[in-house]
Design a protein around this motif. Structure first.
Motif, short mmCIF file in Angstrom:
data_model
loop_
_atom_site.label_atom_id
_atom_site.label_comp_id
_atom_site.label_asym_id
_atom_site.label_seq_id
_atom_site.Cartn_x
_atom_site.Cartn_y
_atom_site.Cartn_z
N VAL A 81 42.83 30.63 62.87
CA VAL A 81 43.08 29.63 62.39
C VAL A 81 42.90 30.00 60.76
O VAL A 81 43.17 29.31 59.99
CB VAL A 81 43.02 28.88 62.76
N ALA A 82 41.81 29.91 60.84
CA ALA A 82 40.90 29.68 59.41
C ALA A 82 40.48 31.22 58.52
O ALA A 82 41.64 30.53 57.36
CB ALA A 82 38.69 30.59 59.96
N ARG A 83 41.61 31.95 59.31
CA ARG A 83 42.64 33.37 58.08
C ARG A 83 43.60 32.60 57.56
O ARG A 83 43.81 32.53 56.55
CB ARG A 83 42.36 34.44 58.79
N LYS A 84 44.35 32.13 58.22
CA LYS A 84 45.61 31.20 57.74
C LYS A 84 45.50 30.14 56.82
O LYS A 84 46.18 30.15 55.95
CB LYS A 84 46.40 30.50 58.48
N LYS A 85 44.56 28.85 56.60
CA LYS A 85 43.68 28.27 56.10
C LYS A 85 43.68 28.82 54.64
O LYS A 85 44.16 28.32 53.45
CB LYS A 85 42.81 27.90 56.17
N VAL A 86 42.64 30.44 54.88
CA VAL A 86 42.05 30.55 53.17
C VAL A 86 43.42 31.47 52.63
O VAL A 86 43.96 31.17 51.76
CB VAL A 86 41.70 32.03 53.86
N MET A 87 44.78 32.18 52.96
CA MET A 87 45.71 32.79 52.96
C MET A 87 46.76 31.59 51.85
O MET A 87 47.67 32.13 51.56
CB MET A 87 46.00 33.62 54.18
N SER A 88 46.45 30.39 53.50
CA SER A 88 47.77 29.12 52.20
C SER A 88 46.60 28.70 51.19
O SER A 88 47.61 27.23 50.88
CB SER A 88 47.99 28.43 53.18
N ALA A 89 45.29 28.92 50.53
CA ALA A 89 44.68 27.62 49.91
C ALA A 89 45.68 27.63 48.83
O ALA A 89 46.34 28.76 47.95
CB ALA A 89 43.72 28.53 49.63
N VAL A 90 45.58 26.34 48.12
CA VAL A 90 46.35 26.62 46.66
C VAL A 90 45.44 26.88 45.58
O VAL A 90 44.79 27.11 45.52
CB VAL A 90 46.17 24.77 46.11
N THR A 91 46.57 27.93 44.97
CA THR A 91 45.86 28.23 43.86
C THR A 91 46.51 28.43 42.45
O THR A 91 47.34 26.51 42.06
CB THR A 91 45.56 30.23 43.82
N ASP A 92 46.95 28.95 41.50
CA ASP A 92 47.79 28.80 40.55
C ASP A 92 48.49 29.46 40.06
O ASP A 92 48.94 31.28 40.94
CB ASP A 92 46.68 28.70 39.18
N SER A 93 48.97 29.74 38.87
CA SER A 93 50.29 31.40 38.38
C SER A 93 50.12 31.93 37.55
O SER A 93 50.77 32.63 37.36
CB SER A 93 51.93 30.28 38.22
N LEU A 94 48.37 31.91 37.47
CA LEU A 94 47.90 32.71 36.07
C LEU A 94 47.88 33.75 36.62
O LEU A 94 47.94 35.16 36.02
CB LEU A 94 46.58 31.60 35.54
N ALA A 95 47.59 33.98 38.00
CA ALA A 95 47.92 36.02 38.72
C ALA A 95 46.47 36.35 38.11
O ALA A 95 46.51 37.57 37.49
CB ALA A 95 48.72 36.29 38.08
N ASN A 96 44.60 35.69 37.70
CA ASN A 96 43.92 36.64 37.22
C ASN A 96 42.68 35.99 38.25
O ASN A 96 42.50 34.23 37.89
CB ASN A 96 44.00 35.62 36.04
N VAL A 97 42.65 36.79 38.63
CA VAL A 97 40.80 35.79 38.77
C VAL A 97 39.76 35.47 38.19
O VAL A 97 39.52 36.31 38.07
CB VAL A 97 40.57 36.81 40.80
N ALA A 109 40.14 42.12 39.61
CA ALA A 109 40.71 42.95 38.00
C ALA A 109 41.70 43.51 38.69
O ALA A 109 41.60 44.73 38.86
CB ALA A 109 40.09 43.16 37.05
N GLY A 110 42.53 42.72 37.93
CA GLY A 110 44.20 43.53 38.10
C GLY A 110 44.94 43.66 39.59
O GLY A 110 46.20 43.85 39.64
N LYS A 111 44.08 42.78 40.26
CA LYS A 111 44.72 42.71 41.92
C LYS A 111 45.37 41.63 41.88
O LYS A 111 45.03 40.43 41.32
CB LYS A 111 43.63 42.89 42.73
N GLY A 112 46.26 41.16 42.91
CA GLY A 112 47.08 40.30 42.96
C GLY A 112 46.11 38.76 43.97
O GLY A 112 45.24 39.34 44.48
N TYR A 113 46.81 38.26 43.84
CA TYR A 113 45.61 36.56 44.50
C TYR A 113 45.92 36.80 45.87
O TYR A 113 44.77 36.90 46.56
CB TYR A 113 46.11 35.41 44.57
N GLY A 114 47.06 37.70 46.81
CA GLY A 114 47.36 38.17 48.15
C GLY A 114 46.04 38.67 48.78
O GLY A 114 44.90 39.06 49.50
N GLU A 115 45.43 39.53 47.76
CA GLU A 115 44.30 40.95 47.95
C GLU A 115 42.99 40.56 48.29
O GLU A 115 42.13 40.11 48.94
CB GLU A 115 44.28 41.75 47.25
N PHE A 116 42.83 39.06 46.86
CA PHE A 116 41.12 38.68 47.05
C PHE A 116 41.67 37.58 47.75
O PHE A 116 40.38 37.63 48.53
CB PHE A 116 41.26 37.18 45.37
N LYS A 117 42.18 36.78 48.41
CA LYS A 117 42.48 36.00 49.64
C LYS A 117 42.11 36.87 50.71
O LYS A 117 41.66 36.03 52.08
CB LYS A 117 44.31 35.37 49.49
#
Ligand code: AMP
Ligand code: TRP
Length: 329
Positions: free
Chosen positions: A213-229, A263-271
């Motif tokens: 459940v915790a993992r799912k909450k992080v993976m569906s956290a609200v972010t943005d469309s800038l695609a830059n960590v 840098a250069g990685k997607g939000y999915g990987e960061f999450k």
């Protein structure tokens, strides 16, 4: 040895914001300072509570203090109601707090602004009781999250007021608010604080959440469309919040390092990396929690803590009452 004191309200389950903003620091400080950590069960009834739920939360709260690493042989851990002098000094503090001061407290103002109904006198005067909690132990430092800083500042004003009027009675305490993680935001709405009283559970990770459940909450956290960590609280509040969590759970890894790593990685990987860190932390806490809850360590910890804390607090209350001329001597 300098003395440190802090408390957490046993309203609902403890969450990641409590851990990162407060509890983690109590544990870090326990070797260096004389640490007093209590469960604020007087403060929690300033809002309505279900008795059976509250009772369960109390036990869980102590178990989680221990599971997060507080050691009863180093820190004094106790229930606020087990040290009766808190409430009594709280009343005395209340009689020295101006209405103007209470009216300025943002937590109360926020609740008033939301038009919440049936707010009580206890909620209004809560900062005076919090001042008593701190001053009764002559605490040097008070580690808290950002939202409590204003209350510790009021405590300082009250200490100075008493010292000026009645002679040196109290140490003037300092709030300790960490630079990273003092205000962890909701994962589903990064403009709001992560909180036990969140409307939906999606934004709040509880320390006892199932790991999936915790993992799912992080993976569906609200972010943005800038695609830059990137750490940018104004334009990328969701990502910045995840960076705070990641940093805090990685020995305060600097934000620049996190930016470089992703840098250069997607939000999915960061999450995924944030979720791994969160789950790693929760797993350790939950394994210890399971051992603790089945043992008698909670009872002995609280007995030992109440005895030690009462010795300090009762003596201070007596000194205060004498200084105010309230005792026949
Ligand atoms: P409470 O749950 O309101 O009793 O808060 C207990 C401690 O956790 C206090 O020091 C708070 O400042 C801290 N805290 C609560 N929520 C958060 C949050 N979202 N981020 C950081 N610290 C928090
Ligand atoms: N007011 C704090 C909170 O809501 C809990 C608290 C009560 C506290 N008394 C305290 C924290 C004394 C630090 C010191 O989080």
């Amino acid at each position: 040895m300098k003395r440190m004191l802090s408390g957490i309200k046993p309203t609902g389950q403890l969450h990641l914001g409590n851990y990162i903003g407060a509890l983690k620091h109590f544990v870090e400080y326990q070797d260096e300072y004389e640490m007093l950590a209590f469960i604020a069960n007087l403060h929690c009834i300033t809002m309505p509570q279900d008795p059976s739920e509250l009772q369960k939360n109390l036990t869980d709260c102590v178990a989680l203090y221990l599971a997060c690493g507080l050691d009863p042989n180093k820190a004094t851990i106790f229930l606020q109601t087990d040290v009766k002098s808190h409430a009594q000094l709280g009343y005395i503090m209340c009689c020295h707090t101006y209405l103007g001061e209470l009216n300025r407290m943002t937590q109360f103002k926020d609740k008033m602004a939301k038009n919440e109904t049936n707010l009580t006198g206890g909620l209004y005067t809560y900062p005076s009781l919090m001042a008593a909690d701190i001053l009764i132990y002559d605490a040097d430092y008070v580690p808290v999250g950002e939202d409590q800083k204003q209350h510790v500042e009021l405590t300082r004003d009250l200490a100075e007021r008493f010292n000026h009027k009645y002679g040196d009675l109290f140490k003037v305490p300092e709030p300790l608010v960490s630079k990273v993680g003092a205000r962890i935001m909701s994962l589903s709405d990064p403009s709001k604080k992560m909180s036990k009283s969140d409307d939906s559970d999606k934004g709040c990770i509880y320390l006892l959440d199932d790991l999936k459940v915790a993992r799912k909450k992080v993976m569906s956290a609200v972010t943005d469309s800038l695609a830059n960590v990137k750490y940018d609280v104004v334009n990328q509040p969701g990502i910045s919040n995840l960076m705070q969590i990641y940093s805090s759970l990685s020995n305060d890894l600097p934000f620049e390092e996190i930016e470089k790593e992703f840098a250069g990685k997607g939000y999915g990987e960061f999450k995924k990396a944030v979720a791994d860190k969160v789950c790693e932390t929760l797993e350790i806490i939950q394994n210890r929690y399971k051992e603790i809850i089945d043992s008698n360590i909670i009872e002995t910890t609280l007995q030992q803590g109440a005895k030690k804390a009462s010795e300090i607090a009762d003596k201070k209350l007596d000194d205060v009452q004498k200084a105010l001329g309230m005792e026949i001597i």
